[in-house]
Write a protein that holds these residues in place. Structure first.
Motif, PDB file in Angstrom:
ATOM      1  N   ASN A 168       0.626  -1.515   0.370  1.00  0.00           N
ATOM      2  CA  ASN A 168       0.340  -0.018  -0.029  1.00  0.00           C
ATOM      3  C   ASN A 168       0.806   0.872   0.020  1.00  0.00           C
ATOM      4  O   ASN A 168       0.539   2.175   0.872  1.00  0.00           O
ATOM      5  N   LEU A 169       1.565   1.232  -1.174  1.00  0.00           N
ATOM      6  CA  LEU A 169       2.406   2.691  -0.931  1.00  0.00           C
ATOM      7  C   LEU A 169       2.006   3.803  -1.199  1.00  0.00           C
ATOM      8  O   LEU A 169       0.658   3.898  -2.207  1.00  0.00           O
ATOM      9  N   ILE A 170       2.167   4.896  -0.893  1.00  0.00           N
ATOM     10  CA  ILE A 170       1.233   6.109  -0.666  1.00  0.00           C
ATOM     11  C   ILE A 170       1.536   7.220  -1.438  1.00  0.00           C
ATOM     12  O   ILE A 170       1.506   8.611  -1.763  1.00  0.00           O
ATOM     13  N   THR A 171       3.180   7.123  -1.697  1.00  0.00           N
ATOM     14  CA  THR A 171       4.301   8.312  -2.275  1.00  0.00           C
ATOM     15  C   THR A 171       3.723   8.672  -3.359  1.00  0.00           C
ATOM     16  O   THR A 171       3.440   7.573  -4.241  1.00  0.00           O
ATOM     17  N   GLU A 172       3.755  10.265  -3.811  1.00  0.00           N
ATOM     18  CA  GLU A 172       3.008  10.214  -5.013  1.00  0.00           C
ATOM     19  C   GLU A 172       4.135  10.479  -6.725  1.00  0.00           C
ATOM     20  O   GLU A 172       3.552  10.851  -7.730  1.00  0.00           O
ATOM     21  N   GLN A 173       5.094  10.850  -5.785  1.00  0.00           N
ATOM     22  CA  GLN A 173       5.989  11.325  -6.758  1.00  0.00           C
ATOM     23  C   GLN A 173       7.295  11.305  -6.984  1.00  0.00           C
ATOM     24  O   GLN A 173       7.529   9.741  -6.519  1.00  0.00           O
ATOM     25  N   LEU A 174       8.817  10.902  -7.067  1.00  0.00           N
ATOM     26  CA  LEU A 174       9.861  10.504  -6.714  1.00  0.00           C
ATOM     27  C   LEU A 174       9.940   9.767  -5.726  1.00  0.00           C
ATOM     28  O   LEU A 174      10.890   8.992  -5.974  1.00  0.00           O
ATOM     29  N   GLU A 175       9.470   9.995  -4.459  1.00  0.00           N
ATOM     30  CA  GLU A 175       9.795   9.354  -3.173  1.00  0.00           C
ATOM     31  C   GLU A 175       8.739   7.740  -3.310  1.00  0.00           C
ATOM     32  O   GLU A 175       9.788   6.766  -2.906  1.00  0.00           O
TER      33      GLU A 175
END
Length: 402
Positions: A168-175
């Motif tokens: 359930n990964l949540i980050t939306e940018q390069l992270e």
């Protein structure tokens, strides 16, 4: 079900996209792997989508801008049991993915490319990234999460699709890429590395990566998911060090050979105690929030803490500290009265004031921390309503059975 999806996020990569697709399809043909090439378009306006479809790739559209959004959209849409993802700027060689597939077939859950082991061609990676940013961030990641990864930021990686979706990964940018490694390590997934090469990308425009801005975001993410290392361990160390210094100094100067510690050291020790106690509260609250939001897994030790810590217990502890502070204040005033309310030795005043300040601060921190803990452990109205409906339905069913 297909065995492999080769996934490429895309934002205006018309110059290099066709080459990447041809290499990926060539790899599938050479190895006989049943797979697909999937392009997750992130809002391209240069015809990238049409190029991808013309070269036989499947295209999905990310709902909004963000490298993490493009990747999570692509992973969710992938039809392969395994996914190998990489940038579509022709900096990675999609025709040579054999080591990734072999590792995945061998039981690895996440296979990371390591550009430092495989080779970085001249001009492929900026100097600061190669000798400062990537090594430092990767070192911090290994220390905080125990991940056996020497190149946290490598964009070429393979994984078992279902295992990564379950994180359930949540980050939306390069992270998104370092988050994947961190969460995989915390979930005890099997992580291995294979050497991979990096060459200069084939674009004529500047890359999307912004050195300092994105580097800070990566560092912030690494620290956010490590409440033990960020709050608990420093807090416990400061609290212990401050207590060891503060308690002896309450009764007078402390001689350490040629060094004598007095009220100045006592003030610093008091500060250490207060800050350390606050950091430990920060850890408890941050961990509670992270577990509740499914950002971090729980643990037996944390569950024991949740059973014992409540608004009531925190307030009782705070009341004890405040009570001791009141007693110390009364004792100090009584000592002053016994001396006819005349001049008092500055050291005596400083010791009494420091003790009252420390006890009062610990009491207030316990009160505020306890109330925040209580708010964070309460069920949300929607969750409580669902549970009430479930219990009601079960009661009705039981009554009907009777």
């Amino acid at each position: 079900m297909l065995e492999l999806t080769i996934l490429m996020p895309c934002l205006n990569e018309a110059e290099t996209l066709a080459t990447c697709i041809q290499k990926a399809k060539g790899f599938l043909a050479r190895t006989g792997i049943k797979g697909e090439v999937l392009i997750s378009d992130n809002g391209s306006t240069d015809g990238s989508r049409e190029i991808a479809e013309a070269h036989g790739a499947r295209v999905v559209l990310a709902p909004r801008r963000g490298n993490g959004i493009a990747l999570s959209t692509g992973i969710a849409a992938a039809k392969g049991r395994f996914v190998i993802m990489g940038d579509s700027d022709d900096s990675y060689d999609f025709s040579r993915l054999d080591a990734f597939v072999d590792a995945l077939r061998g039981g690895a859950d996440l296979v990371m490319g390591n550009r430092f082991r495989g080779g970085i061609e001249p001009g492929a990676m900026p100097f600061l990234h190669r000798y400062l940013g990537n090594p430092v961030l990767s070192f911090i990641g290994r220390v905080l999460y125990g991940a056996p990864v020497g190149d946290f930021q490598c964009g070429l990686r393979g994984f078992v699709r279902d295992k990564i979706l379950a994180l359930n990964l949540i980050t939306e940018q390069l992270e998104f890429c370092p988050e994947m490694v961190m969460r995989a390590a915390m979930a005890d997934l099997k992580i291995v590395e294979v050497p991979t090469t990096l060459k200069p990308d084939g674009r004529s425009r500047k890359p999307h990566l912004r050195t300092w801005h994105d580097g800070w975001r990566h560092l912030k993410l690494l620290l956010t998911f490590a409440p033990f290392s960020l709050f608990l361990y420093p807090g416990a160390l400061l609290f212990a060090l401050g207590s060891v210094l503060f308690l002896p100094l309450l009764f007078g100067p402390l001689d350490l050979g040629a060094l004598t510690l007095d009220t100045g050291a006592m003030i610093f020790a008091a500060t250490f105690i207060i800050i350390g106690f606050q950091l430990m509260w920060f850890h408890a609250l941050a961990r509670q929030f992270a577990v509740r939001m499914n950002l971090l897994p729980t643990s037996p030790r944390f569950e024991r803490l949740r059973e014992r810590l409540s608004v009531e217990s925190a307030c009782k502890g705070g009341a004890v500290f405040m009570g001791l502070a009141l007693i110390a204040t009364i004792a100090a005033v009584g000592h002053w009265a016994a001396n006819g309310f005349g001049p008092i030795d500055p050291g005596t005043i400083t010791r009494a004031a420091s003790l009252v300040a420390v006890l009062s601060a610990l009491g207030l921190q316990s009160f505020t921390g306890g109330f925040l803990w209580g708010l964070m452990t309460q069920k949300a109205p929607a969750q409580a309503a669902v549970e009430t409906q479930t219990v009601t339905a079960q009661t009705v069913d039981a009554a009907q059975q009777v």
